[in-house]
Scaffold this motif. Structure first.
Motif, PDB file in Angstrom:
ATOM      1  N   ILE A  31       0.772  -1.052   0.002  1.00 22.03           N
ATOM      2  CA  ILE A  31       0.234   0.291   0.096  1.00 22.03           C
ATOM      3  C   ILE A  31       1.190   0.830  -0.418  1.00 22.03           C
ATOM      4  O   ILE A  31       2.222   1.025   0.202  1.00 22.03           O
ATOM      5  CB  ILE A  31      -0.940   0.444   0.975  1.00 22.03           C
ATOM      6  CG1 ILE A  31      -0.168   0.390   2.556  1.00 22.03           C
ATOM      7  CG2 ILE A  31      -1.893  -1.405   1.006  1.00 22.03           C
ATOM      8  CD1 ILE A  31      -0.835   0.424   3.337  1.00 22.03           C
ATOM      9  N   CYS A  32       0.232   2.611  -0.935  1.00 23.37           N
ATOM     10  CA  CYS A  32       0.981   3.658  -0.962  1.00 23.37           C
ATOM     11  C   CYS A  32       0.592   4.493   0.530  1.00 23.37           C
ATOM     12  O   CYS A  32      -0.516   5.158   0.439  1.00 23.37           O
ATOM     13  CB  CYS A  32       1.085   4.307  -2.133  1.00 23.37           C
ATOM     14  SG  CYS A  32       1.350   2.906  -3.139  1.00 23.37           S
TER      15      CYS A  32
ATOM     16  N   ALA B  96       8.641   4.372  -8.808  1.00 21.72           N
ATOM     17  CA  ALA B  96      10.015   3.569  -8.710  1.00 21.72           C
ATOM     18  C   ALA B  96      10.010   3.621  -7.888  1.00 21.72           C
ATOM     19  O   ALA B  96      10.332   2.057  -6.935  1.00 21.72           O
ATOM     20  CB  ALA B  96      11.230   4.842  -9.407  1.00 21.72           C
ATOM     21  N   ALA B  97       9.307   4.182  -6.564  1.00 23.02           N
ATOM     22  CA  ALA B  97       9.462   3.518  -4.824  1.00 23.02           C
ATOM     23  C   ALA B  97       8.655   2.600  -4.653  1.00 23.02           C
ATOM     24  O   ALA B  97       8.711   1.357  -3.645  1.00 23.02           O
ATOM     25  CB  ALA B  97       8.768   4.728  -4.533  1.00 23.02           C
ATOM     26  N   VAL B  98       7.365   2.839  -5.472  1.00 23.56           N
ATOM     27  CA  VAL B  98       6.326   1.249  -5.544  1.00 23.56           C
ATOM     28  C   VAL B  98       7.107   0.051  -5.975  1.00 23.56           C
ATOM     29  O   VAL B  98       7.260  -1.419  -5.359  1.00 23.56           O
ATOM     30  CB  VAL B  98       5.220   1.196  -6.116  1.00 23.56           C
ATOM     31  CG1 VAL B  98       4.388   0.093  -6.617  1.00 23.56           C
ATOM     32  CG2 VAL B  98       4.311   2.835  -5.838  1.00 23.56           C
TER      33      VAL B  98
ATOM     34  N   LEU C 225      -0.928  -8.554  -3.983  1.00 21.83           N
ATOM     35  CA  LEU C 225      -1.525  -7.334  -4.354  1.00 21.83           C
ATOM     36  C   LEU C 225      -0.953  -5.693  -4.226  1.00 21.83           C
ATOM     37  O   LEU C 225      -0.902  -6.085  -3.061  1.00 21.83           O
ATOM     38  CB  LEU C 225      -3.096  -7.688  -3.290  1.00 21.83           C
ATOM     39  CG  LEU C 225      -3.507  -8.593  -3.229  1.00 21.83           C
ATOM     40  CD1 LEU C 225      -4.957  -8.620  -2.346  1.00 21.83           C
ATOM     41  CD2 LEU C 225      -4.607  -9.426  -5.045  1.00 21.83           C
ATOM     42  N   VAL C 226      -0.782  -5.683  -4.493  1.00 18.98           N
ATOM     43  CA  VAL C 226      -0.638  -4.487  -4.576  1.00 18.98           C
ATOM     44  C   VAL C 226      -1.836  -2.653  -4.707  1.00 18.98           C
ATOM     45  O   VAL C 226      -2.259  -3.012  -6.018  1.00 18.98           O
ATOM     46  CB  VAL C 226       0.250  -3.060  -6.077  1.00 18.98           C
ATOM     47  CG1 VAL C 226       0.825  -1.849  -5.547  1.00 18.98           C
ATOM     48  CG2 VAL C 226       1.444  -3.944  -6.023  1.00 18.98           C
TER      49      VAL C 226
ATOM     50  N   GLY D 280       0.907 -10.437   5.582  1.00 18.51           N
ATOM     51  CA  GLY D 280       1.546  -9.348   5.583  1.00 18.51           C
ATOM     52  C   GLY D 280       1.864  -7.309   4.796  1.00 18.51           C
ATOM     53  O   GLY D 280       0.760  -7.652   4.088  1.00 18.51           O
ATOM     54  N   VAL D 281       1.657  -6.412   5.202  1.00 14.98           N
ATOM     55  CA  VAL D 281       1.831  -5.052   4.802  1.00 14.98           C
ATOM     56  C   VAL D 281       3.246  -4.467   4.656  1.00 14.98           C
ATOM     57  O   VAL D 281       3.713  -3.946   5.563  1.00 14.98           O
ATOM     58  CB  VAL D 281       0.995  -3.661   5.822  1.00 14.98           C
ATOM     59  CG1 VAL D 281       0.180  -3.483   4.842  1.00 14.98           C
ATOM     60  CG2 VAL D 281      -0.657  -5.371   6.276  1.00 14.98           C
ATOM     61  N   ILE D 282       3.323  -4.731   3.258  1.00 13.80           N
ATOM     62  CA  ILE D 282       4.607  -3.666   3.384  1.00 13.80           C
ATOM     63  C   ILE D 282       3.934  -1.744   2.547  1.00 13.80           C
ATOM     64  O   ILE D 282       3.131  -2.130   1.889  1.00 13.80           O
ATOM     65  CB  ILE D 282       5.657  -4.152   1.787  1.00 13.80           C
ATOM     66  CG1 ILE D 282       5.598  -5.861   2.322  1.00 13.80           C
ATOM     67  CG2 ILE D 282       6.230  -3.609   1.202  1.00 13.80           C
ATOM     68  CD1 ILE D 282       6.591  -6.642   1.756  1.00 13.80           C
ATOM     69  N   GLU D 283       4.669  -1.148   3.308  1.00 16.36           N
ATOM     70  CA  GLU D 283       3.954  -0.113   2.241  1.00 16.36           C
ATOM     71  C   GLU D 283       5.682   0.862   1.305  1.00 16.36           C
ATOM     72  O   GLU D 283       6.825   0.889   1.410  1.00 16.36           O
ATOM     73  CB  GLU D 283       4.304   1.346   3.902  1.00 16.36           C
ATOM     74  CG  GLU D 283       3.012   0.538   4.434  1.00 16.36           C
ATOM     75  CD  GLU D 283       3.467   1.282   6.131  1.00 16.36           C
ATOM     76  OE1 GLU D 283       3.876   2.469   6.167  1.00 16.36           O
ATOM     77  OE2 GLU D 283       2.478   0.869   6.503  1.00 16.36           O
ATOM     78  N   ALA D 284       5.597   1.696   0.616  1.00 13.45           N
ATOM     79  CA  ALA D 284       6.128   3.192  -0.273  1.00 13.45           C
ATOM     80  C   ALA D 284       5.415   4.190   0.346  1.00 13.45           C
ATOM     81  O   ALA D 284       4.577   4.231  -0.235  1.00 13.45           O
ATOM     82  CB  ALA D 284       5.945   2.129  -1.590  1.00 13.45           C
TER      83      ALA D 284
END
Length: 575
Positions: free
Chosen positions: A103-104, A138-140, A150-151, A121-125
């Motif tokens: 997620i962003c 690019a950051a994503v 899933l993005v 899990g939750v990954i953040e950009a």
């Protein structure tokens, strides 16, 4: 159904799942197979009866939503708002303790909540304030890991209000094909109308206005979430749509509860998103956009507000000197606004939904009083006169009703009994950027002449009435090629009728439209509208030549009726 390699991203046990076998839906038969009460409750007037389980994924609703969003029926899964679509995706694609979403933030909180409930899990950009919360592909991509299934991208983003450009979505879909689904949440897309860009040919476009649903055919890992809660004022009905490749829809249909949508929800959606209500929604969206601009400008003048962020949604994100004080002032005026200070990067920010003009006035005046500012500085200016008209023209040969609204693009409905002529009139309205409803009952048993002539006269009269005193209009317009045909169309809303038509058609008739009546239509329109119209057309295909003339007229009208000033565009002092 075409093969979608992105199905391999789903949980193996979901791909192998045998879905619940619900009771067969056979409305032509009397039901004795679902253990339902055979009688309705007293006063139940619903169509199928509330004593009956509703149809799973009702065909009428799916077809209706497919039409609303411009996709095929097999690309639609209906659910209880966008939230159910988010939950279904996480449950179907993320294994607890193994898979993740990306997620962003700051963004809609349900993505993270659904993942945490699932044990994913939750990954953040993060979106960076110094980059105006712009999505950085690019950051994503740098934050992406193999565990990410899933993005989630919210566009326009809640709560920052900014839209994501189409190319960024395409890049993510291309780079993550076979690796992750790209889920674009378009809950607010109907409000995403950036400052129009006028091209040389007079076309008005917006870089963010279009939904990315048109990319579904090219990217099988794209999922689009839509909702009826915002633009269509149906938050209480709880209905949304997940749009995706048919294989993904079929997979998620195994997971969704069999009777997810109540009968009353289905009936409500079908009733309140028909043509009339779509027009109503379009009108209200126009008001929201106008109020959004006014609210943004006025809030920026108040001492309590440090910054108002640009928005393409139905809300504004504001940075406050003292957010708690602003919340208290709003509450004192009987209003509640959203506290977003718990979200990353928004420690001094609040989100304000655009309300009615009266609600917006109350908020502005309350803040002005608290800041020691004269509240009269925040009074609304008088509304411009509506440029609408309704004309009824009845003769022995025809009975015509026409309605036009020059400041609203909406559903255009034309019915003259002449299919090709209907299509041409529709081109005028759609390319002219105004709404038109025209119904004509003519003496077609004799011939087409009276219907075509009188429709032109009625349209001209309606446009003339809607234009009023013509103050502020651009007045002039000109265009337009189409395929091999070239139609040069110019118009002057001068008040002086004059028509020049130069062109020769190779066929006597297209559909039910005699080509000899095409010049006559424009001459009749010129007389009733009080306009100089000059058309020159050439080409090989008669259909294209005629269509170029009508589209060209629409494009010239779009330019000519546009308000560009406050003065009358004439040295004579009248038009």
């Amino acid at each position: 159904m075409s093969i979608n390699k992105n199905l391999a991203l789903a949980r193996p046990e979901i791909r192998a799942l045998q879905p619940y076998q619900h009771a067969d839906w056979a409305p032509q038969l009397e039901r004795m197979h679902a253990n339902e009460m055979p009688w309705r409750a007293g006063g139940d007037s619903s169509c199928p009866g509330l004593n009956r389980y509703p149809e799973p994924q009702p065909k009428a609703l799916i077809a209706h939503l497919a039409n609303l969003y411009g996709v095929a029926a097999e690309q639609v899964l209906a659910g209880r708002g966008s939230d159910e679509g988010i939950d279904l995706l996480v449950r179907a694609f993320c294994r607890a303790g193994q898979d993740s979403i990306l997620i962003c933030p700051p963004t809609f909180g349900m993505y993270k909540v659904s993942a945490c409930i699932q044990g994913a899990g939750v990954i953040e950009a993060p979106l960076r304030r110094e980059r105006n919360f712009m999505l950085e592909t690019a950051a994503v991509l740098a934050a992406w890991r193999e565990s990410v299934k899933l993005v989630f991208v919210c566009s326009p983003n809640n709560p920052t209000g900014n839209a994501v450009d189409r190319r960024s979505i395409e890049i993510l879909c291309e780079r993550l094909d076979g690796k992750s689904l790209v889920v674009v949440d378009e809950a607010y897309v109907e409000f995403a109308r950036a400052t129009p860009i006028t091209a040389a040919d007079g076309m008005v476009t917006s870089p963010h206005a279009a939904s990315v649903t048109t990319l579904l055919e090219r990217h099988t890992n794209l999922v689009v979430l839509r909702t009826l809660s915002k633009a269509y004022a149906l938050a209480g009905a709880r209905c949304g749509a997940l749009l995706a490749h048919p294989a993904i829809i079929a997979l998620l249909a195994r997971v969704i509860t069999p009777y997810a949508l109540p009968t009353q929800t289905v009936d409500t959606v079908l009733s309140y998103t028909d043509g009339r209500h779509r027009d109503e929604a379009a009108q209200r969206i126009d008001v929201v956009l106008s109020e959004r601009a006014r609210l943004s400008e006025q809030l920026a003048r108040l001492p309590q507000i440090r910054k108002v962020w640009p928005s393409e949604a139905n809300f504004l994100l504001v940075d406050c000197e003292d957010a708690a004080a602003v919340l208290d002032i709003a509450a004192g005026a009987g209003l509640i606004i959203r506290d977003t200070r718990s979200q990353p990067g928004l420690d001094g920010s609040l989100r304000i939904s655009v309300g009615t003009p009266q609600q917006n006035d109350r908020l502005l005046r309350a803040l002005a009083r608290a800041g020691g500012i004269d509240t009269r500085l925040f009074e609304r200016s008088a509304e411009p006169a509506a440029r609408r008209a309704r004309v009824q023209r009845t003769t022995r040969e025809t009975d015509i009703t026409i309605e036009v609204d020059l400041d609203r693009e909406g559903a255009t409905e034309i019915n003259t009994g002449l299919g090709f002529f209907d299509h041409m009139l529709e081109q005028i309205a759609r390319h002219g950027g105004f709404s038109m409803q025209l119904r004509c009952k003519g003496d077609l048993h004799i011939d087409e002449h009276h219907t075509i002539e009188d429709c032109a006269l009625a349209l001209g009269q309606a446009l003339k009435t809607a234009l009023g005193d013509k103050r502020g209009i651009h007045r002039y317009g000109f265009v337009l090629p189409m395929d091999e045909a070239l139609a040069q169309v110019a118009i002057d809303l001068s008040g002086r009728p004059y028509c020049v038509f130069e062109g020769h058609f190779g066929r006597d008739q297209v559909g039910q439209l005699p080509t000899e009546l095409v010049p006559h239509f424009f001459r009749s329109l010129s007389e009733a509208l009080g306009a100089a119209i000059n058309i020159k057309v050439e080409g090989d295909n008669t259909h294209h030549m005629i269509e170029a003339c009508f589209k060209g007229l629409g494009r010239t009208l779009r330019q000519a009726i546009r308000i560009t000033d406050t003065q009358l565009p004439s040295t004579k002092g009248m038009l």
